[in-house]
Design an enzyme around this catalytic site. Sequence first.
Site, PDB file in Angstrom:
ATOM      1  N   LYS A   1       1.812   2.204  -5.113  1.00 48.60           N
ATOM      2  CA  LYS A   1       2.370   1.669  -6.362  1.00 48.60           C
ATOM      3  C   LYS A   1       1.452   1.974  -7.552  1.00 48.60           C
ATOM      4  O   LYS A   1       1.917   2.392  -8.612  1.00 48.60           O
ATOM      5  CB  LYS A   1       2.562   0.146  -6.238  1.00 48.60           C
ATOM      6  CG  LYS A   1       3.547  -0.247  -5.138  1.00 48.60           C
ATOM      7  CD  LYS A   1       3.639  -1.749  -4.954  1.00 48.60           C
ATOM      8  CE  LYS A   1       2.403  -2.385  -4.352  1.00 48.60           C
ATOM      9  NZ  LYS A   1       2.133  -2.027  -2.935  1.00 48.60           N
TER      10      LYS A   1
ATOM     11  N   GLN B   1       2.060  -6.000  -3.206  1.00 47.90           N
ATOM     12  CA  GLN B   1       2.497  -6.140  -1.804  1.00 47.90           C
ATOM     13  C   GLN B   1       3.784  -5.330  -1.600  1.00 47.90           C
ATOM     14  O   GLN B   1       3.976  -4.340  -2.282  1.00 47.90           O
ATOM     15  CB  GLN B   1       2.689  -7.618  -1.416  1.00 47.90           C
ATOM     16  CG  GLN B   1       1.401  -8.417  -1.312  1.00 47.90           C
ATOM     17  CD  GLN B   1       0.835  -8.848  -2.635  1.00 47.90           C
ATOM     18  OE1 GLN B   1       1.501  -9.484  -3.428  1.00 47.90           O
ATOM     19  NE2 GLN B   1      -0.402  -8.514  -2.894  1.00 47.90           N
TER      20      GLN B   1
ATOM     21  N   ASP C   1       0.805  -1.224   0.000  1.00 48.30           N
ATOM     22  CA  ASP C   1       0.000   0.000   0.000  1.00 48.30           C
ATOM     23  C   ASP C   1       0.842   1.279   0.000  1.00 48.30           C
ATOM     24  O   ASP C   1       0.412   2.315   0.515  1.00 48.30           O
ATOM     25  CB  ASP C   1      -0.968   0.009   1.201  1.00 48.30           C
ATOM     26  CG  ASP C   1      -1.861  -1.204   1.218  1.00 48.30           C
ATOM     27  OD1 ASP C   1      -2.169  -1.712   0.129  1.00 48.30           O
ATOM     28  OD2 ASP C   1      -2.246  -1.649   2.311  1.00 48.30           O
TER      29      ASP C   1
ATOM     30  N   GLY D   1      -4.478  -4.231  -3.810  1.00 46.89           N
ATOM     31  CA  GLY D   1      -5.473  -3.203  -4.105  1.00 46.89           C
ATOM     32  C   GLY D   1      -4.708  -1.956  -4.481  1.00 46.89           C
ATOM     33  O   GLY D   1      -4.082  -1.338  -3.632  1.00 46.89           O
ATOM     34  N   HIS D   2      -4.675  -1.632  -5.768  1.00 45.19           N
ATOM     35  CA  HIS D   2      -3.880  -0.502  -6.247  1.00 45.19           C
ATOM     36  C   HIS D   2      -4.820   0.628  -6.663  1.00 45.19           C
ATOM     37  O   HIS D   2      -5.648   0.447  -7.560  1.00 45.19           O
ATOM     38  CB  HIS D   2      -2.985  -0.934  -7.409  1.00 45.19           C
ATOM     39  CG  HIS D   2      -1.944  -1.947  -7.005  1.00 45.19           C
ATOM     40  ND1 HIS D   2      -1.001  -2.453  -7.864  1.00 45.19           N
ATOM     41  CD2 HIS D   2      -1.684  -2.512  -5.796  1.00 45.19           C
ATOM     42  CE1 HIS D   2      -0.220  -3.304  -7.205  1.00 45.19           C
ATOM     43  NE2 HIS D   2      -0.627  -3.364  -5.948  1.00 45.19           N
TER      44      HIS D   2
HETATM   45  P1  GDP Z   1      -0.730   0.370  -3.539  1.00 47.90           P
HETATM   46  O1  GDP Z   1      -1.306  -0.923  -3.075  1.00 47.90           O
HETATM   47  O2  GDP Z   1       0.741   0.451  -3.294  1.00 47.90           O
HETATM   48  O3  GDP Z   1      -1.070   0.711  -4.961  1.00 47.90           O
HETATM   49  O4  GDP Z   1      -1.388   1.496  -2.620  1.00 47.90           O
HETATM   50  P2  GDP Z   1      -2.948   1.609  -2.184  1.00 47.90           P
HETATM   51  O5  GDP Z   1      -3.713   2.105  -3.343  1.00 47.90           O
HETATM   52  O6  GDP Z   1      -3.416   0.377  -1.522  1.00 47.90           O
HETATM   53  O7  GDP Z   1      -2.835   2.676  -1.025  1.00 47.90           O
HETATM   54  C1  GDP Z   1      -2.337   3.943  -1.233  1.00 47.90           C
HETATM   55  C2  GDP Z   1      -3.423   4.949  -0.835  1.00 47.90           C
HETATM   56  O8  GDP Z   1      -2.847   6.226  -0.696  1.00 47.90           O
HETATM   57  C3  GDP Z   1      -4.503   5.099  -1.896  1.00 47.90           C
HETATM   58  O9  GDP Z   1      -5.710   5.399  -1.263  1.00 47.90           O
HETATM   59  C4  GDP Z   1      -4.009   6.279  -2.713  1.00 47.90           C
HETATM   60  O10 GDP Z   1      -5.057   6.969  -3.363  1.00 47.90           O
HETATM   61  C5  GDP Z   1      -3.398   7.136  -1.642  1.00 47.90           C
HETATM   62  N1  GDP Z   1      -2.249   7.961  -2.054  1.00 47.90           N
HETATM   63  C6  GDP Z   1      -1.270   7.681  -2.935  1.00 47.90           C
HETATM   64  N2  GDP Z   1      -0.351   8.670  -2.942  1.00 47.90           N
HETATM   65  C7  GDP Z   1      -0.756   9.586  -2.037  1.00 47.90           C
HETATM   66  C8  GDP Z   1      -0.213  10.811  -1.566  1.00 47.90           C
HETATM   67  O11 GDP Z   1       0.853  11.265  -1.959  1.00 47.90           O
HETATM   68  N3  GDP Z   1      -0.912  11.460  -0.580  1.00 47.90           N
HETATM   69  C9  GDP Z   1      -2.087  10.985  -0.093  1.00 47.90           C
HETATM   70  N4  GDP Z   1      -2.695  11.689   0.860  1.00 47.90           N
HETATM   71  N5  GDP Z   1      -2.637   9.834  -0.510  1.00 47.90           N
HETATM   72  C10 GDP Z   1      -1.966   9.137  -1.461  1.00 47.90           C
HETATM   73  P1  IMO Z   2      -0.826  -4.165  -2.253  1.00 44.64           P
HETATM   74  O1  IMO Z   2      -0.368  -4.698  -3.591  1.00 44.64           O
HETATM   75  C1  IMO Z   2      -0.937  -4.609   2.076  1.00 44.64           C
HETATM   76  C2  IMO Z   2      -1.024  -8.685   3.675  1.00 44.64           C
HETATM   77  C3  IMO Z   2      -2.300  -9.131   4.352  1.00 44.64           C
HETATM   78  C4  IMO Z   2      -1.736 -10.134   5.339  1.00 44.64           C
HETATM   79  C5  IMO Z   2      -0.608 -10.788   4.560  1.00 44.64           C
HETATM   80  C6  IMO Z   2      -0.990 -12.097   3.893  1.00 44.64           C
HETATM   81  O2  IMO Z   2      -2.137  -3.471  -2.312  1.00 44.64           O
HETATM   82  O3  IMO Z   2       0.245  -3.372  -1.615  1.00 44.64           O
HETATM   83  P2  IMO Z   2      -2.539 -12.782   1.866  1.00 44.64           P
HETATM   84  O4  IMO Z   2      -3.905 -12.337   1.454  1.00 44.64           O
HETATM   85  O5  IMO Z   2      -1.487 -12.491   0.854  1.00 44.64           O
HETATM   86  O6  IMO Z   2      -2.534 -14.198   2.320  1.00 44.64           O
HETATM   87  O7  IMO Z   2      -2.192 -11.905   3.175  1.00 44.64           O
HETATM   88  O8  IMO Z   2      -0.219  -9.847   3.575  1.00 44.64           O
HETATM   89  N1  IMO Z   2      -1.216  -8.167   2.305  1.00 44.64           N
HETATM   90  C7  IMO Z   2      -1.146  -6.878   1.967  1.00 44.64           C
HETATM   91  N2  IMO Z   2      -0.990  -5.780   2.738  1.00 44.64           N
HETATM   92  N3  IMO Z   2      -1.024  -4.483   0.743  1.00 44.64           N
HETATM   93  C8  IMO Z   2      -1.161  -5.574  -0.051  1.00 44.64           C
HETATM   94  O9  IMO Z   2      -1.109  -5.504  -1.395  1.00 44.64           O
HETATM   95  C9  IMO Z   2      -1.261  -6.843   0.565  1.00 44.64           C
HETATM   96  N4  IMO Z   2      -1.427  -8.105   0.117  1.00 44.64           N
HETATM   97  C10 IMO Z   2      -1.379  -8.905   1.184  1.00 44.64           C
HETATM   98  O10 IMO Z   2      -2.941  -8.053   4.980  1.00 44.64           O
HETATM   99  O11 IMO Z   2      -1.168  -9.462   6.434  1.00 44.64           O
HETATM  100 MG    MG Z   3      -2.843  -1.619  -1.809  1.00 43.71          MG
END
Ligand code: GDP
Ligand code: IMO
Ligand code: MG
Length: 430
Positions: A17, A231, A14, A41-42
């Site tokens: 990416k 991840q 998270d 979840g991107h």
């Molecule tokens: P990923 O899994 O690495 O793609 O990241 P996620 O989408 O799960 O989580 C990142 C969260 O931070 C999302 O809700 C984005 O919309 C938000 N986000 C990304 N960059 C920024 C930033 O620079 N500032 C803020 N406030 N939110 C951001």
């Molecule tokens: P992105 O790509 C954050 C965590 C889960 C759990 C552990 C194992 O959005 O960054 P799993 O479902 O793989 O068996 O879970 O890994 N986890 C993540 N945490 N971002 C993710 O993906 C994750 N994918 C798995 O919360 O602790």
């Molecule tokens: Mg994510």
Amino acid sequence: MTKADVLLGLQWGDEGKGKIVDVLTPGYHIIARFQGGPNAGHTIEFDNKKFILHTIPSGIFSNDKVNVIGNGVIIDPYVIKKEIEQLTDGGIEVGDNLLVSRKSHLILPTHRLLDAVYEKAKGDKKIGSTLKGIGPTYTDKISRNGLRIGDLEKANFDELYHASRERHLKTVRIYQQDFESVLIDGMPFTEYENVWFEALETVRGLKKINSEYYLNNALAQGMRVLAEGAQGTMLDIDFGSYPFVTSSNTITAGMCTGLGMAPSKVGEVYGIFKAYCTRVGSGPFPTELFDDTGQQLRDIGNEYGSTTGRPRRCGWLDLPALKYAVMLNGVNELMMMKADVLNPFDEIKVAVKYKVNGEITEEIPYDETGVEIEPVYETLKGWNTELSPEGKYENLPEELKNYVSFIEEQLNVPVKIISVGPDRDQTIRR
Ligand code: GDP
Ligand code: IMO
Ligand code: MG
């Protein structure tokens, strides 16, 4: 001949990416996911629209780019169908711009059941899995029992499916006889299995390729490829805080196996991190904050899981963990996300070392759960002001530039992008 660049998370996932892959996409021809599955979840935001992708690469929003789901990814037809619907509803075309490796493995309904009963049986030692069937599907892959996307092209697919289903249900029954009471996305097993089969028709319609040939040929023709990690490094199956990890190699090496790329074809390695830390699910987190500051980070950063909605655990930046991630991935450019979340803080702490059982170290201990880890903090002055997204790096507050310089000195890698908001446009490049 070009090389493939890779962007991957350096923390516990998270990091942002999806946002940055979308920002970088105009510079590439092909975007490829190499591992993980719908546990990811991107999030991508632009023009007041927000999309969350789980399986489809984040390059899908740019016209004329090709998005490849590589052999290292595992695919749930039910999830990918919903993703495609979300995209088409939002006016994003999904057709020949999405290619799927025949060697990607399928997540079956019974993999989700197994994930659920295994997690339940672990009690308070649970991993905190996203319950998307990740562990059981990769287990079948490694134990040579899996079903792959290419198997859908075989005449006896139904037979193969039912053999897996029966084998899985034997195990499920050991844990739980009345498995119909285990809900999968709110549905009892049989109902879920029906919608899964409906979704399988969508997957049958996707364009399937031998992606290792496709990608290597693309590089040979001088095309630019960006690999998108899922991840984060600290969730890597080998190097994360085992067993509180995911079931794939999330590091640069995972790109080689997950796309069929020789190590000599790896180009730039972009490492992405938040200006602080978060973790969702169980497992060690040395800089975790249990106080108001932790809650403040969660509130301002809107730190709730993109896939499960669970509150993310929050804490200060952890440099020993980041150094470890830079080492394992060979990172040569850094991207710092969510700098804006630190705007209101007068002081910002950064863990520079750990005290493990009383001894100072920079190394991540073998068993983080079996020892006492106390972070050794340095305190930096906060910038305490709003950040302008249009701003140039030079015009950012001095304290923020100091924060960036401090991290660069500690990690010996330049920070090339600073993200100051979730939108595509809230991105400062250096
Ligand atoms: P990923 O899994 O690495 O793609 O990241 P996620 O989408 O799960 O989580 C990142 C969260 O931070 C999302 O809700 C984005 O919309 C938000 N986000 C990304 N960059 C920024 C930033 O620079 N500032 C803020 N406030 N939110 C951001
Ligand atoms: P992105 O790509 C954050 C965590 C889960 C759990 C552990 C194992 O959005 O960054 P799993 O479902 O793989 O068996 O879970 O890994 N986890 C993540 N945490 N971002 C993710 O993906 C994750 N994918 C798995 O919360 O602790
Ligand atoms: Mg994510």
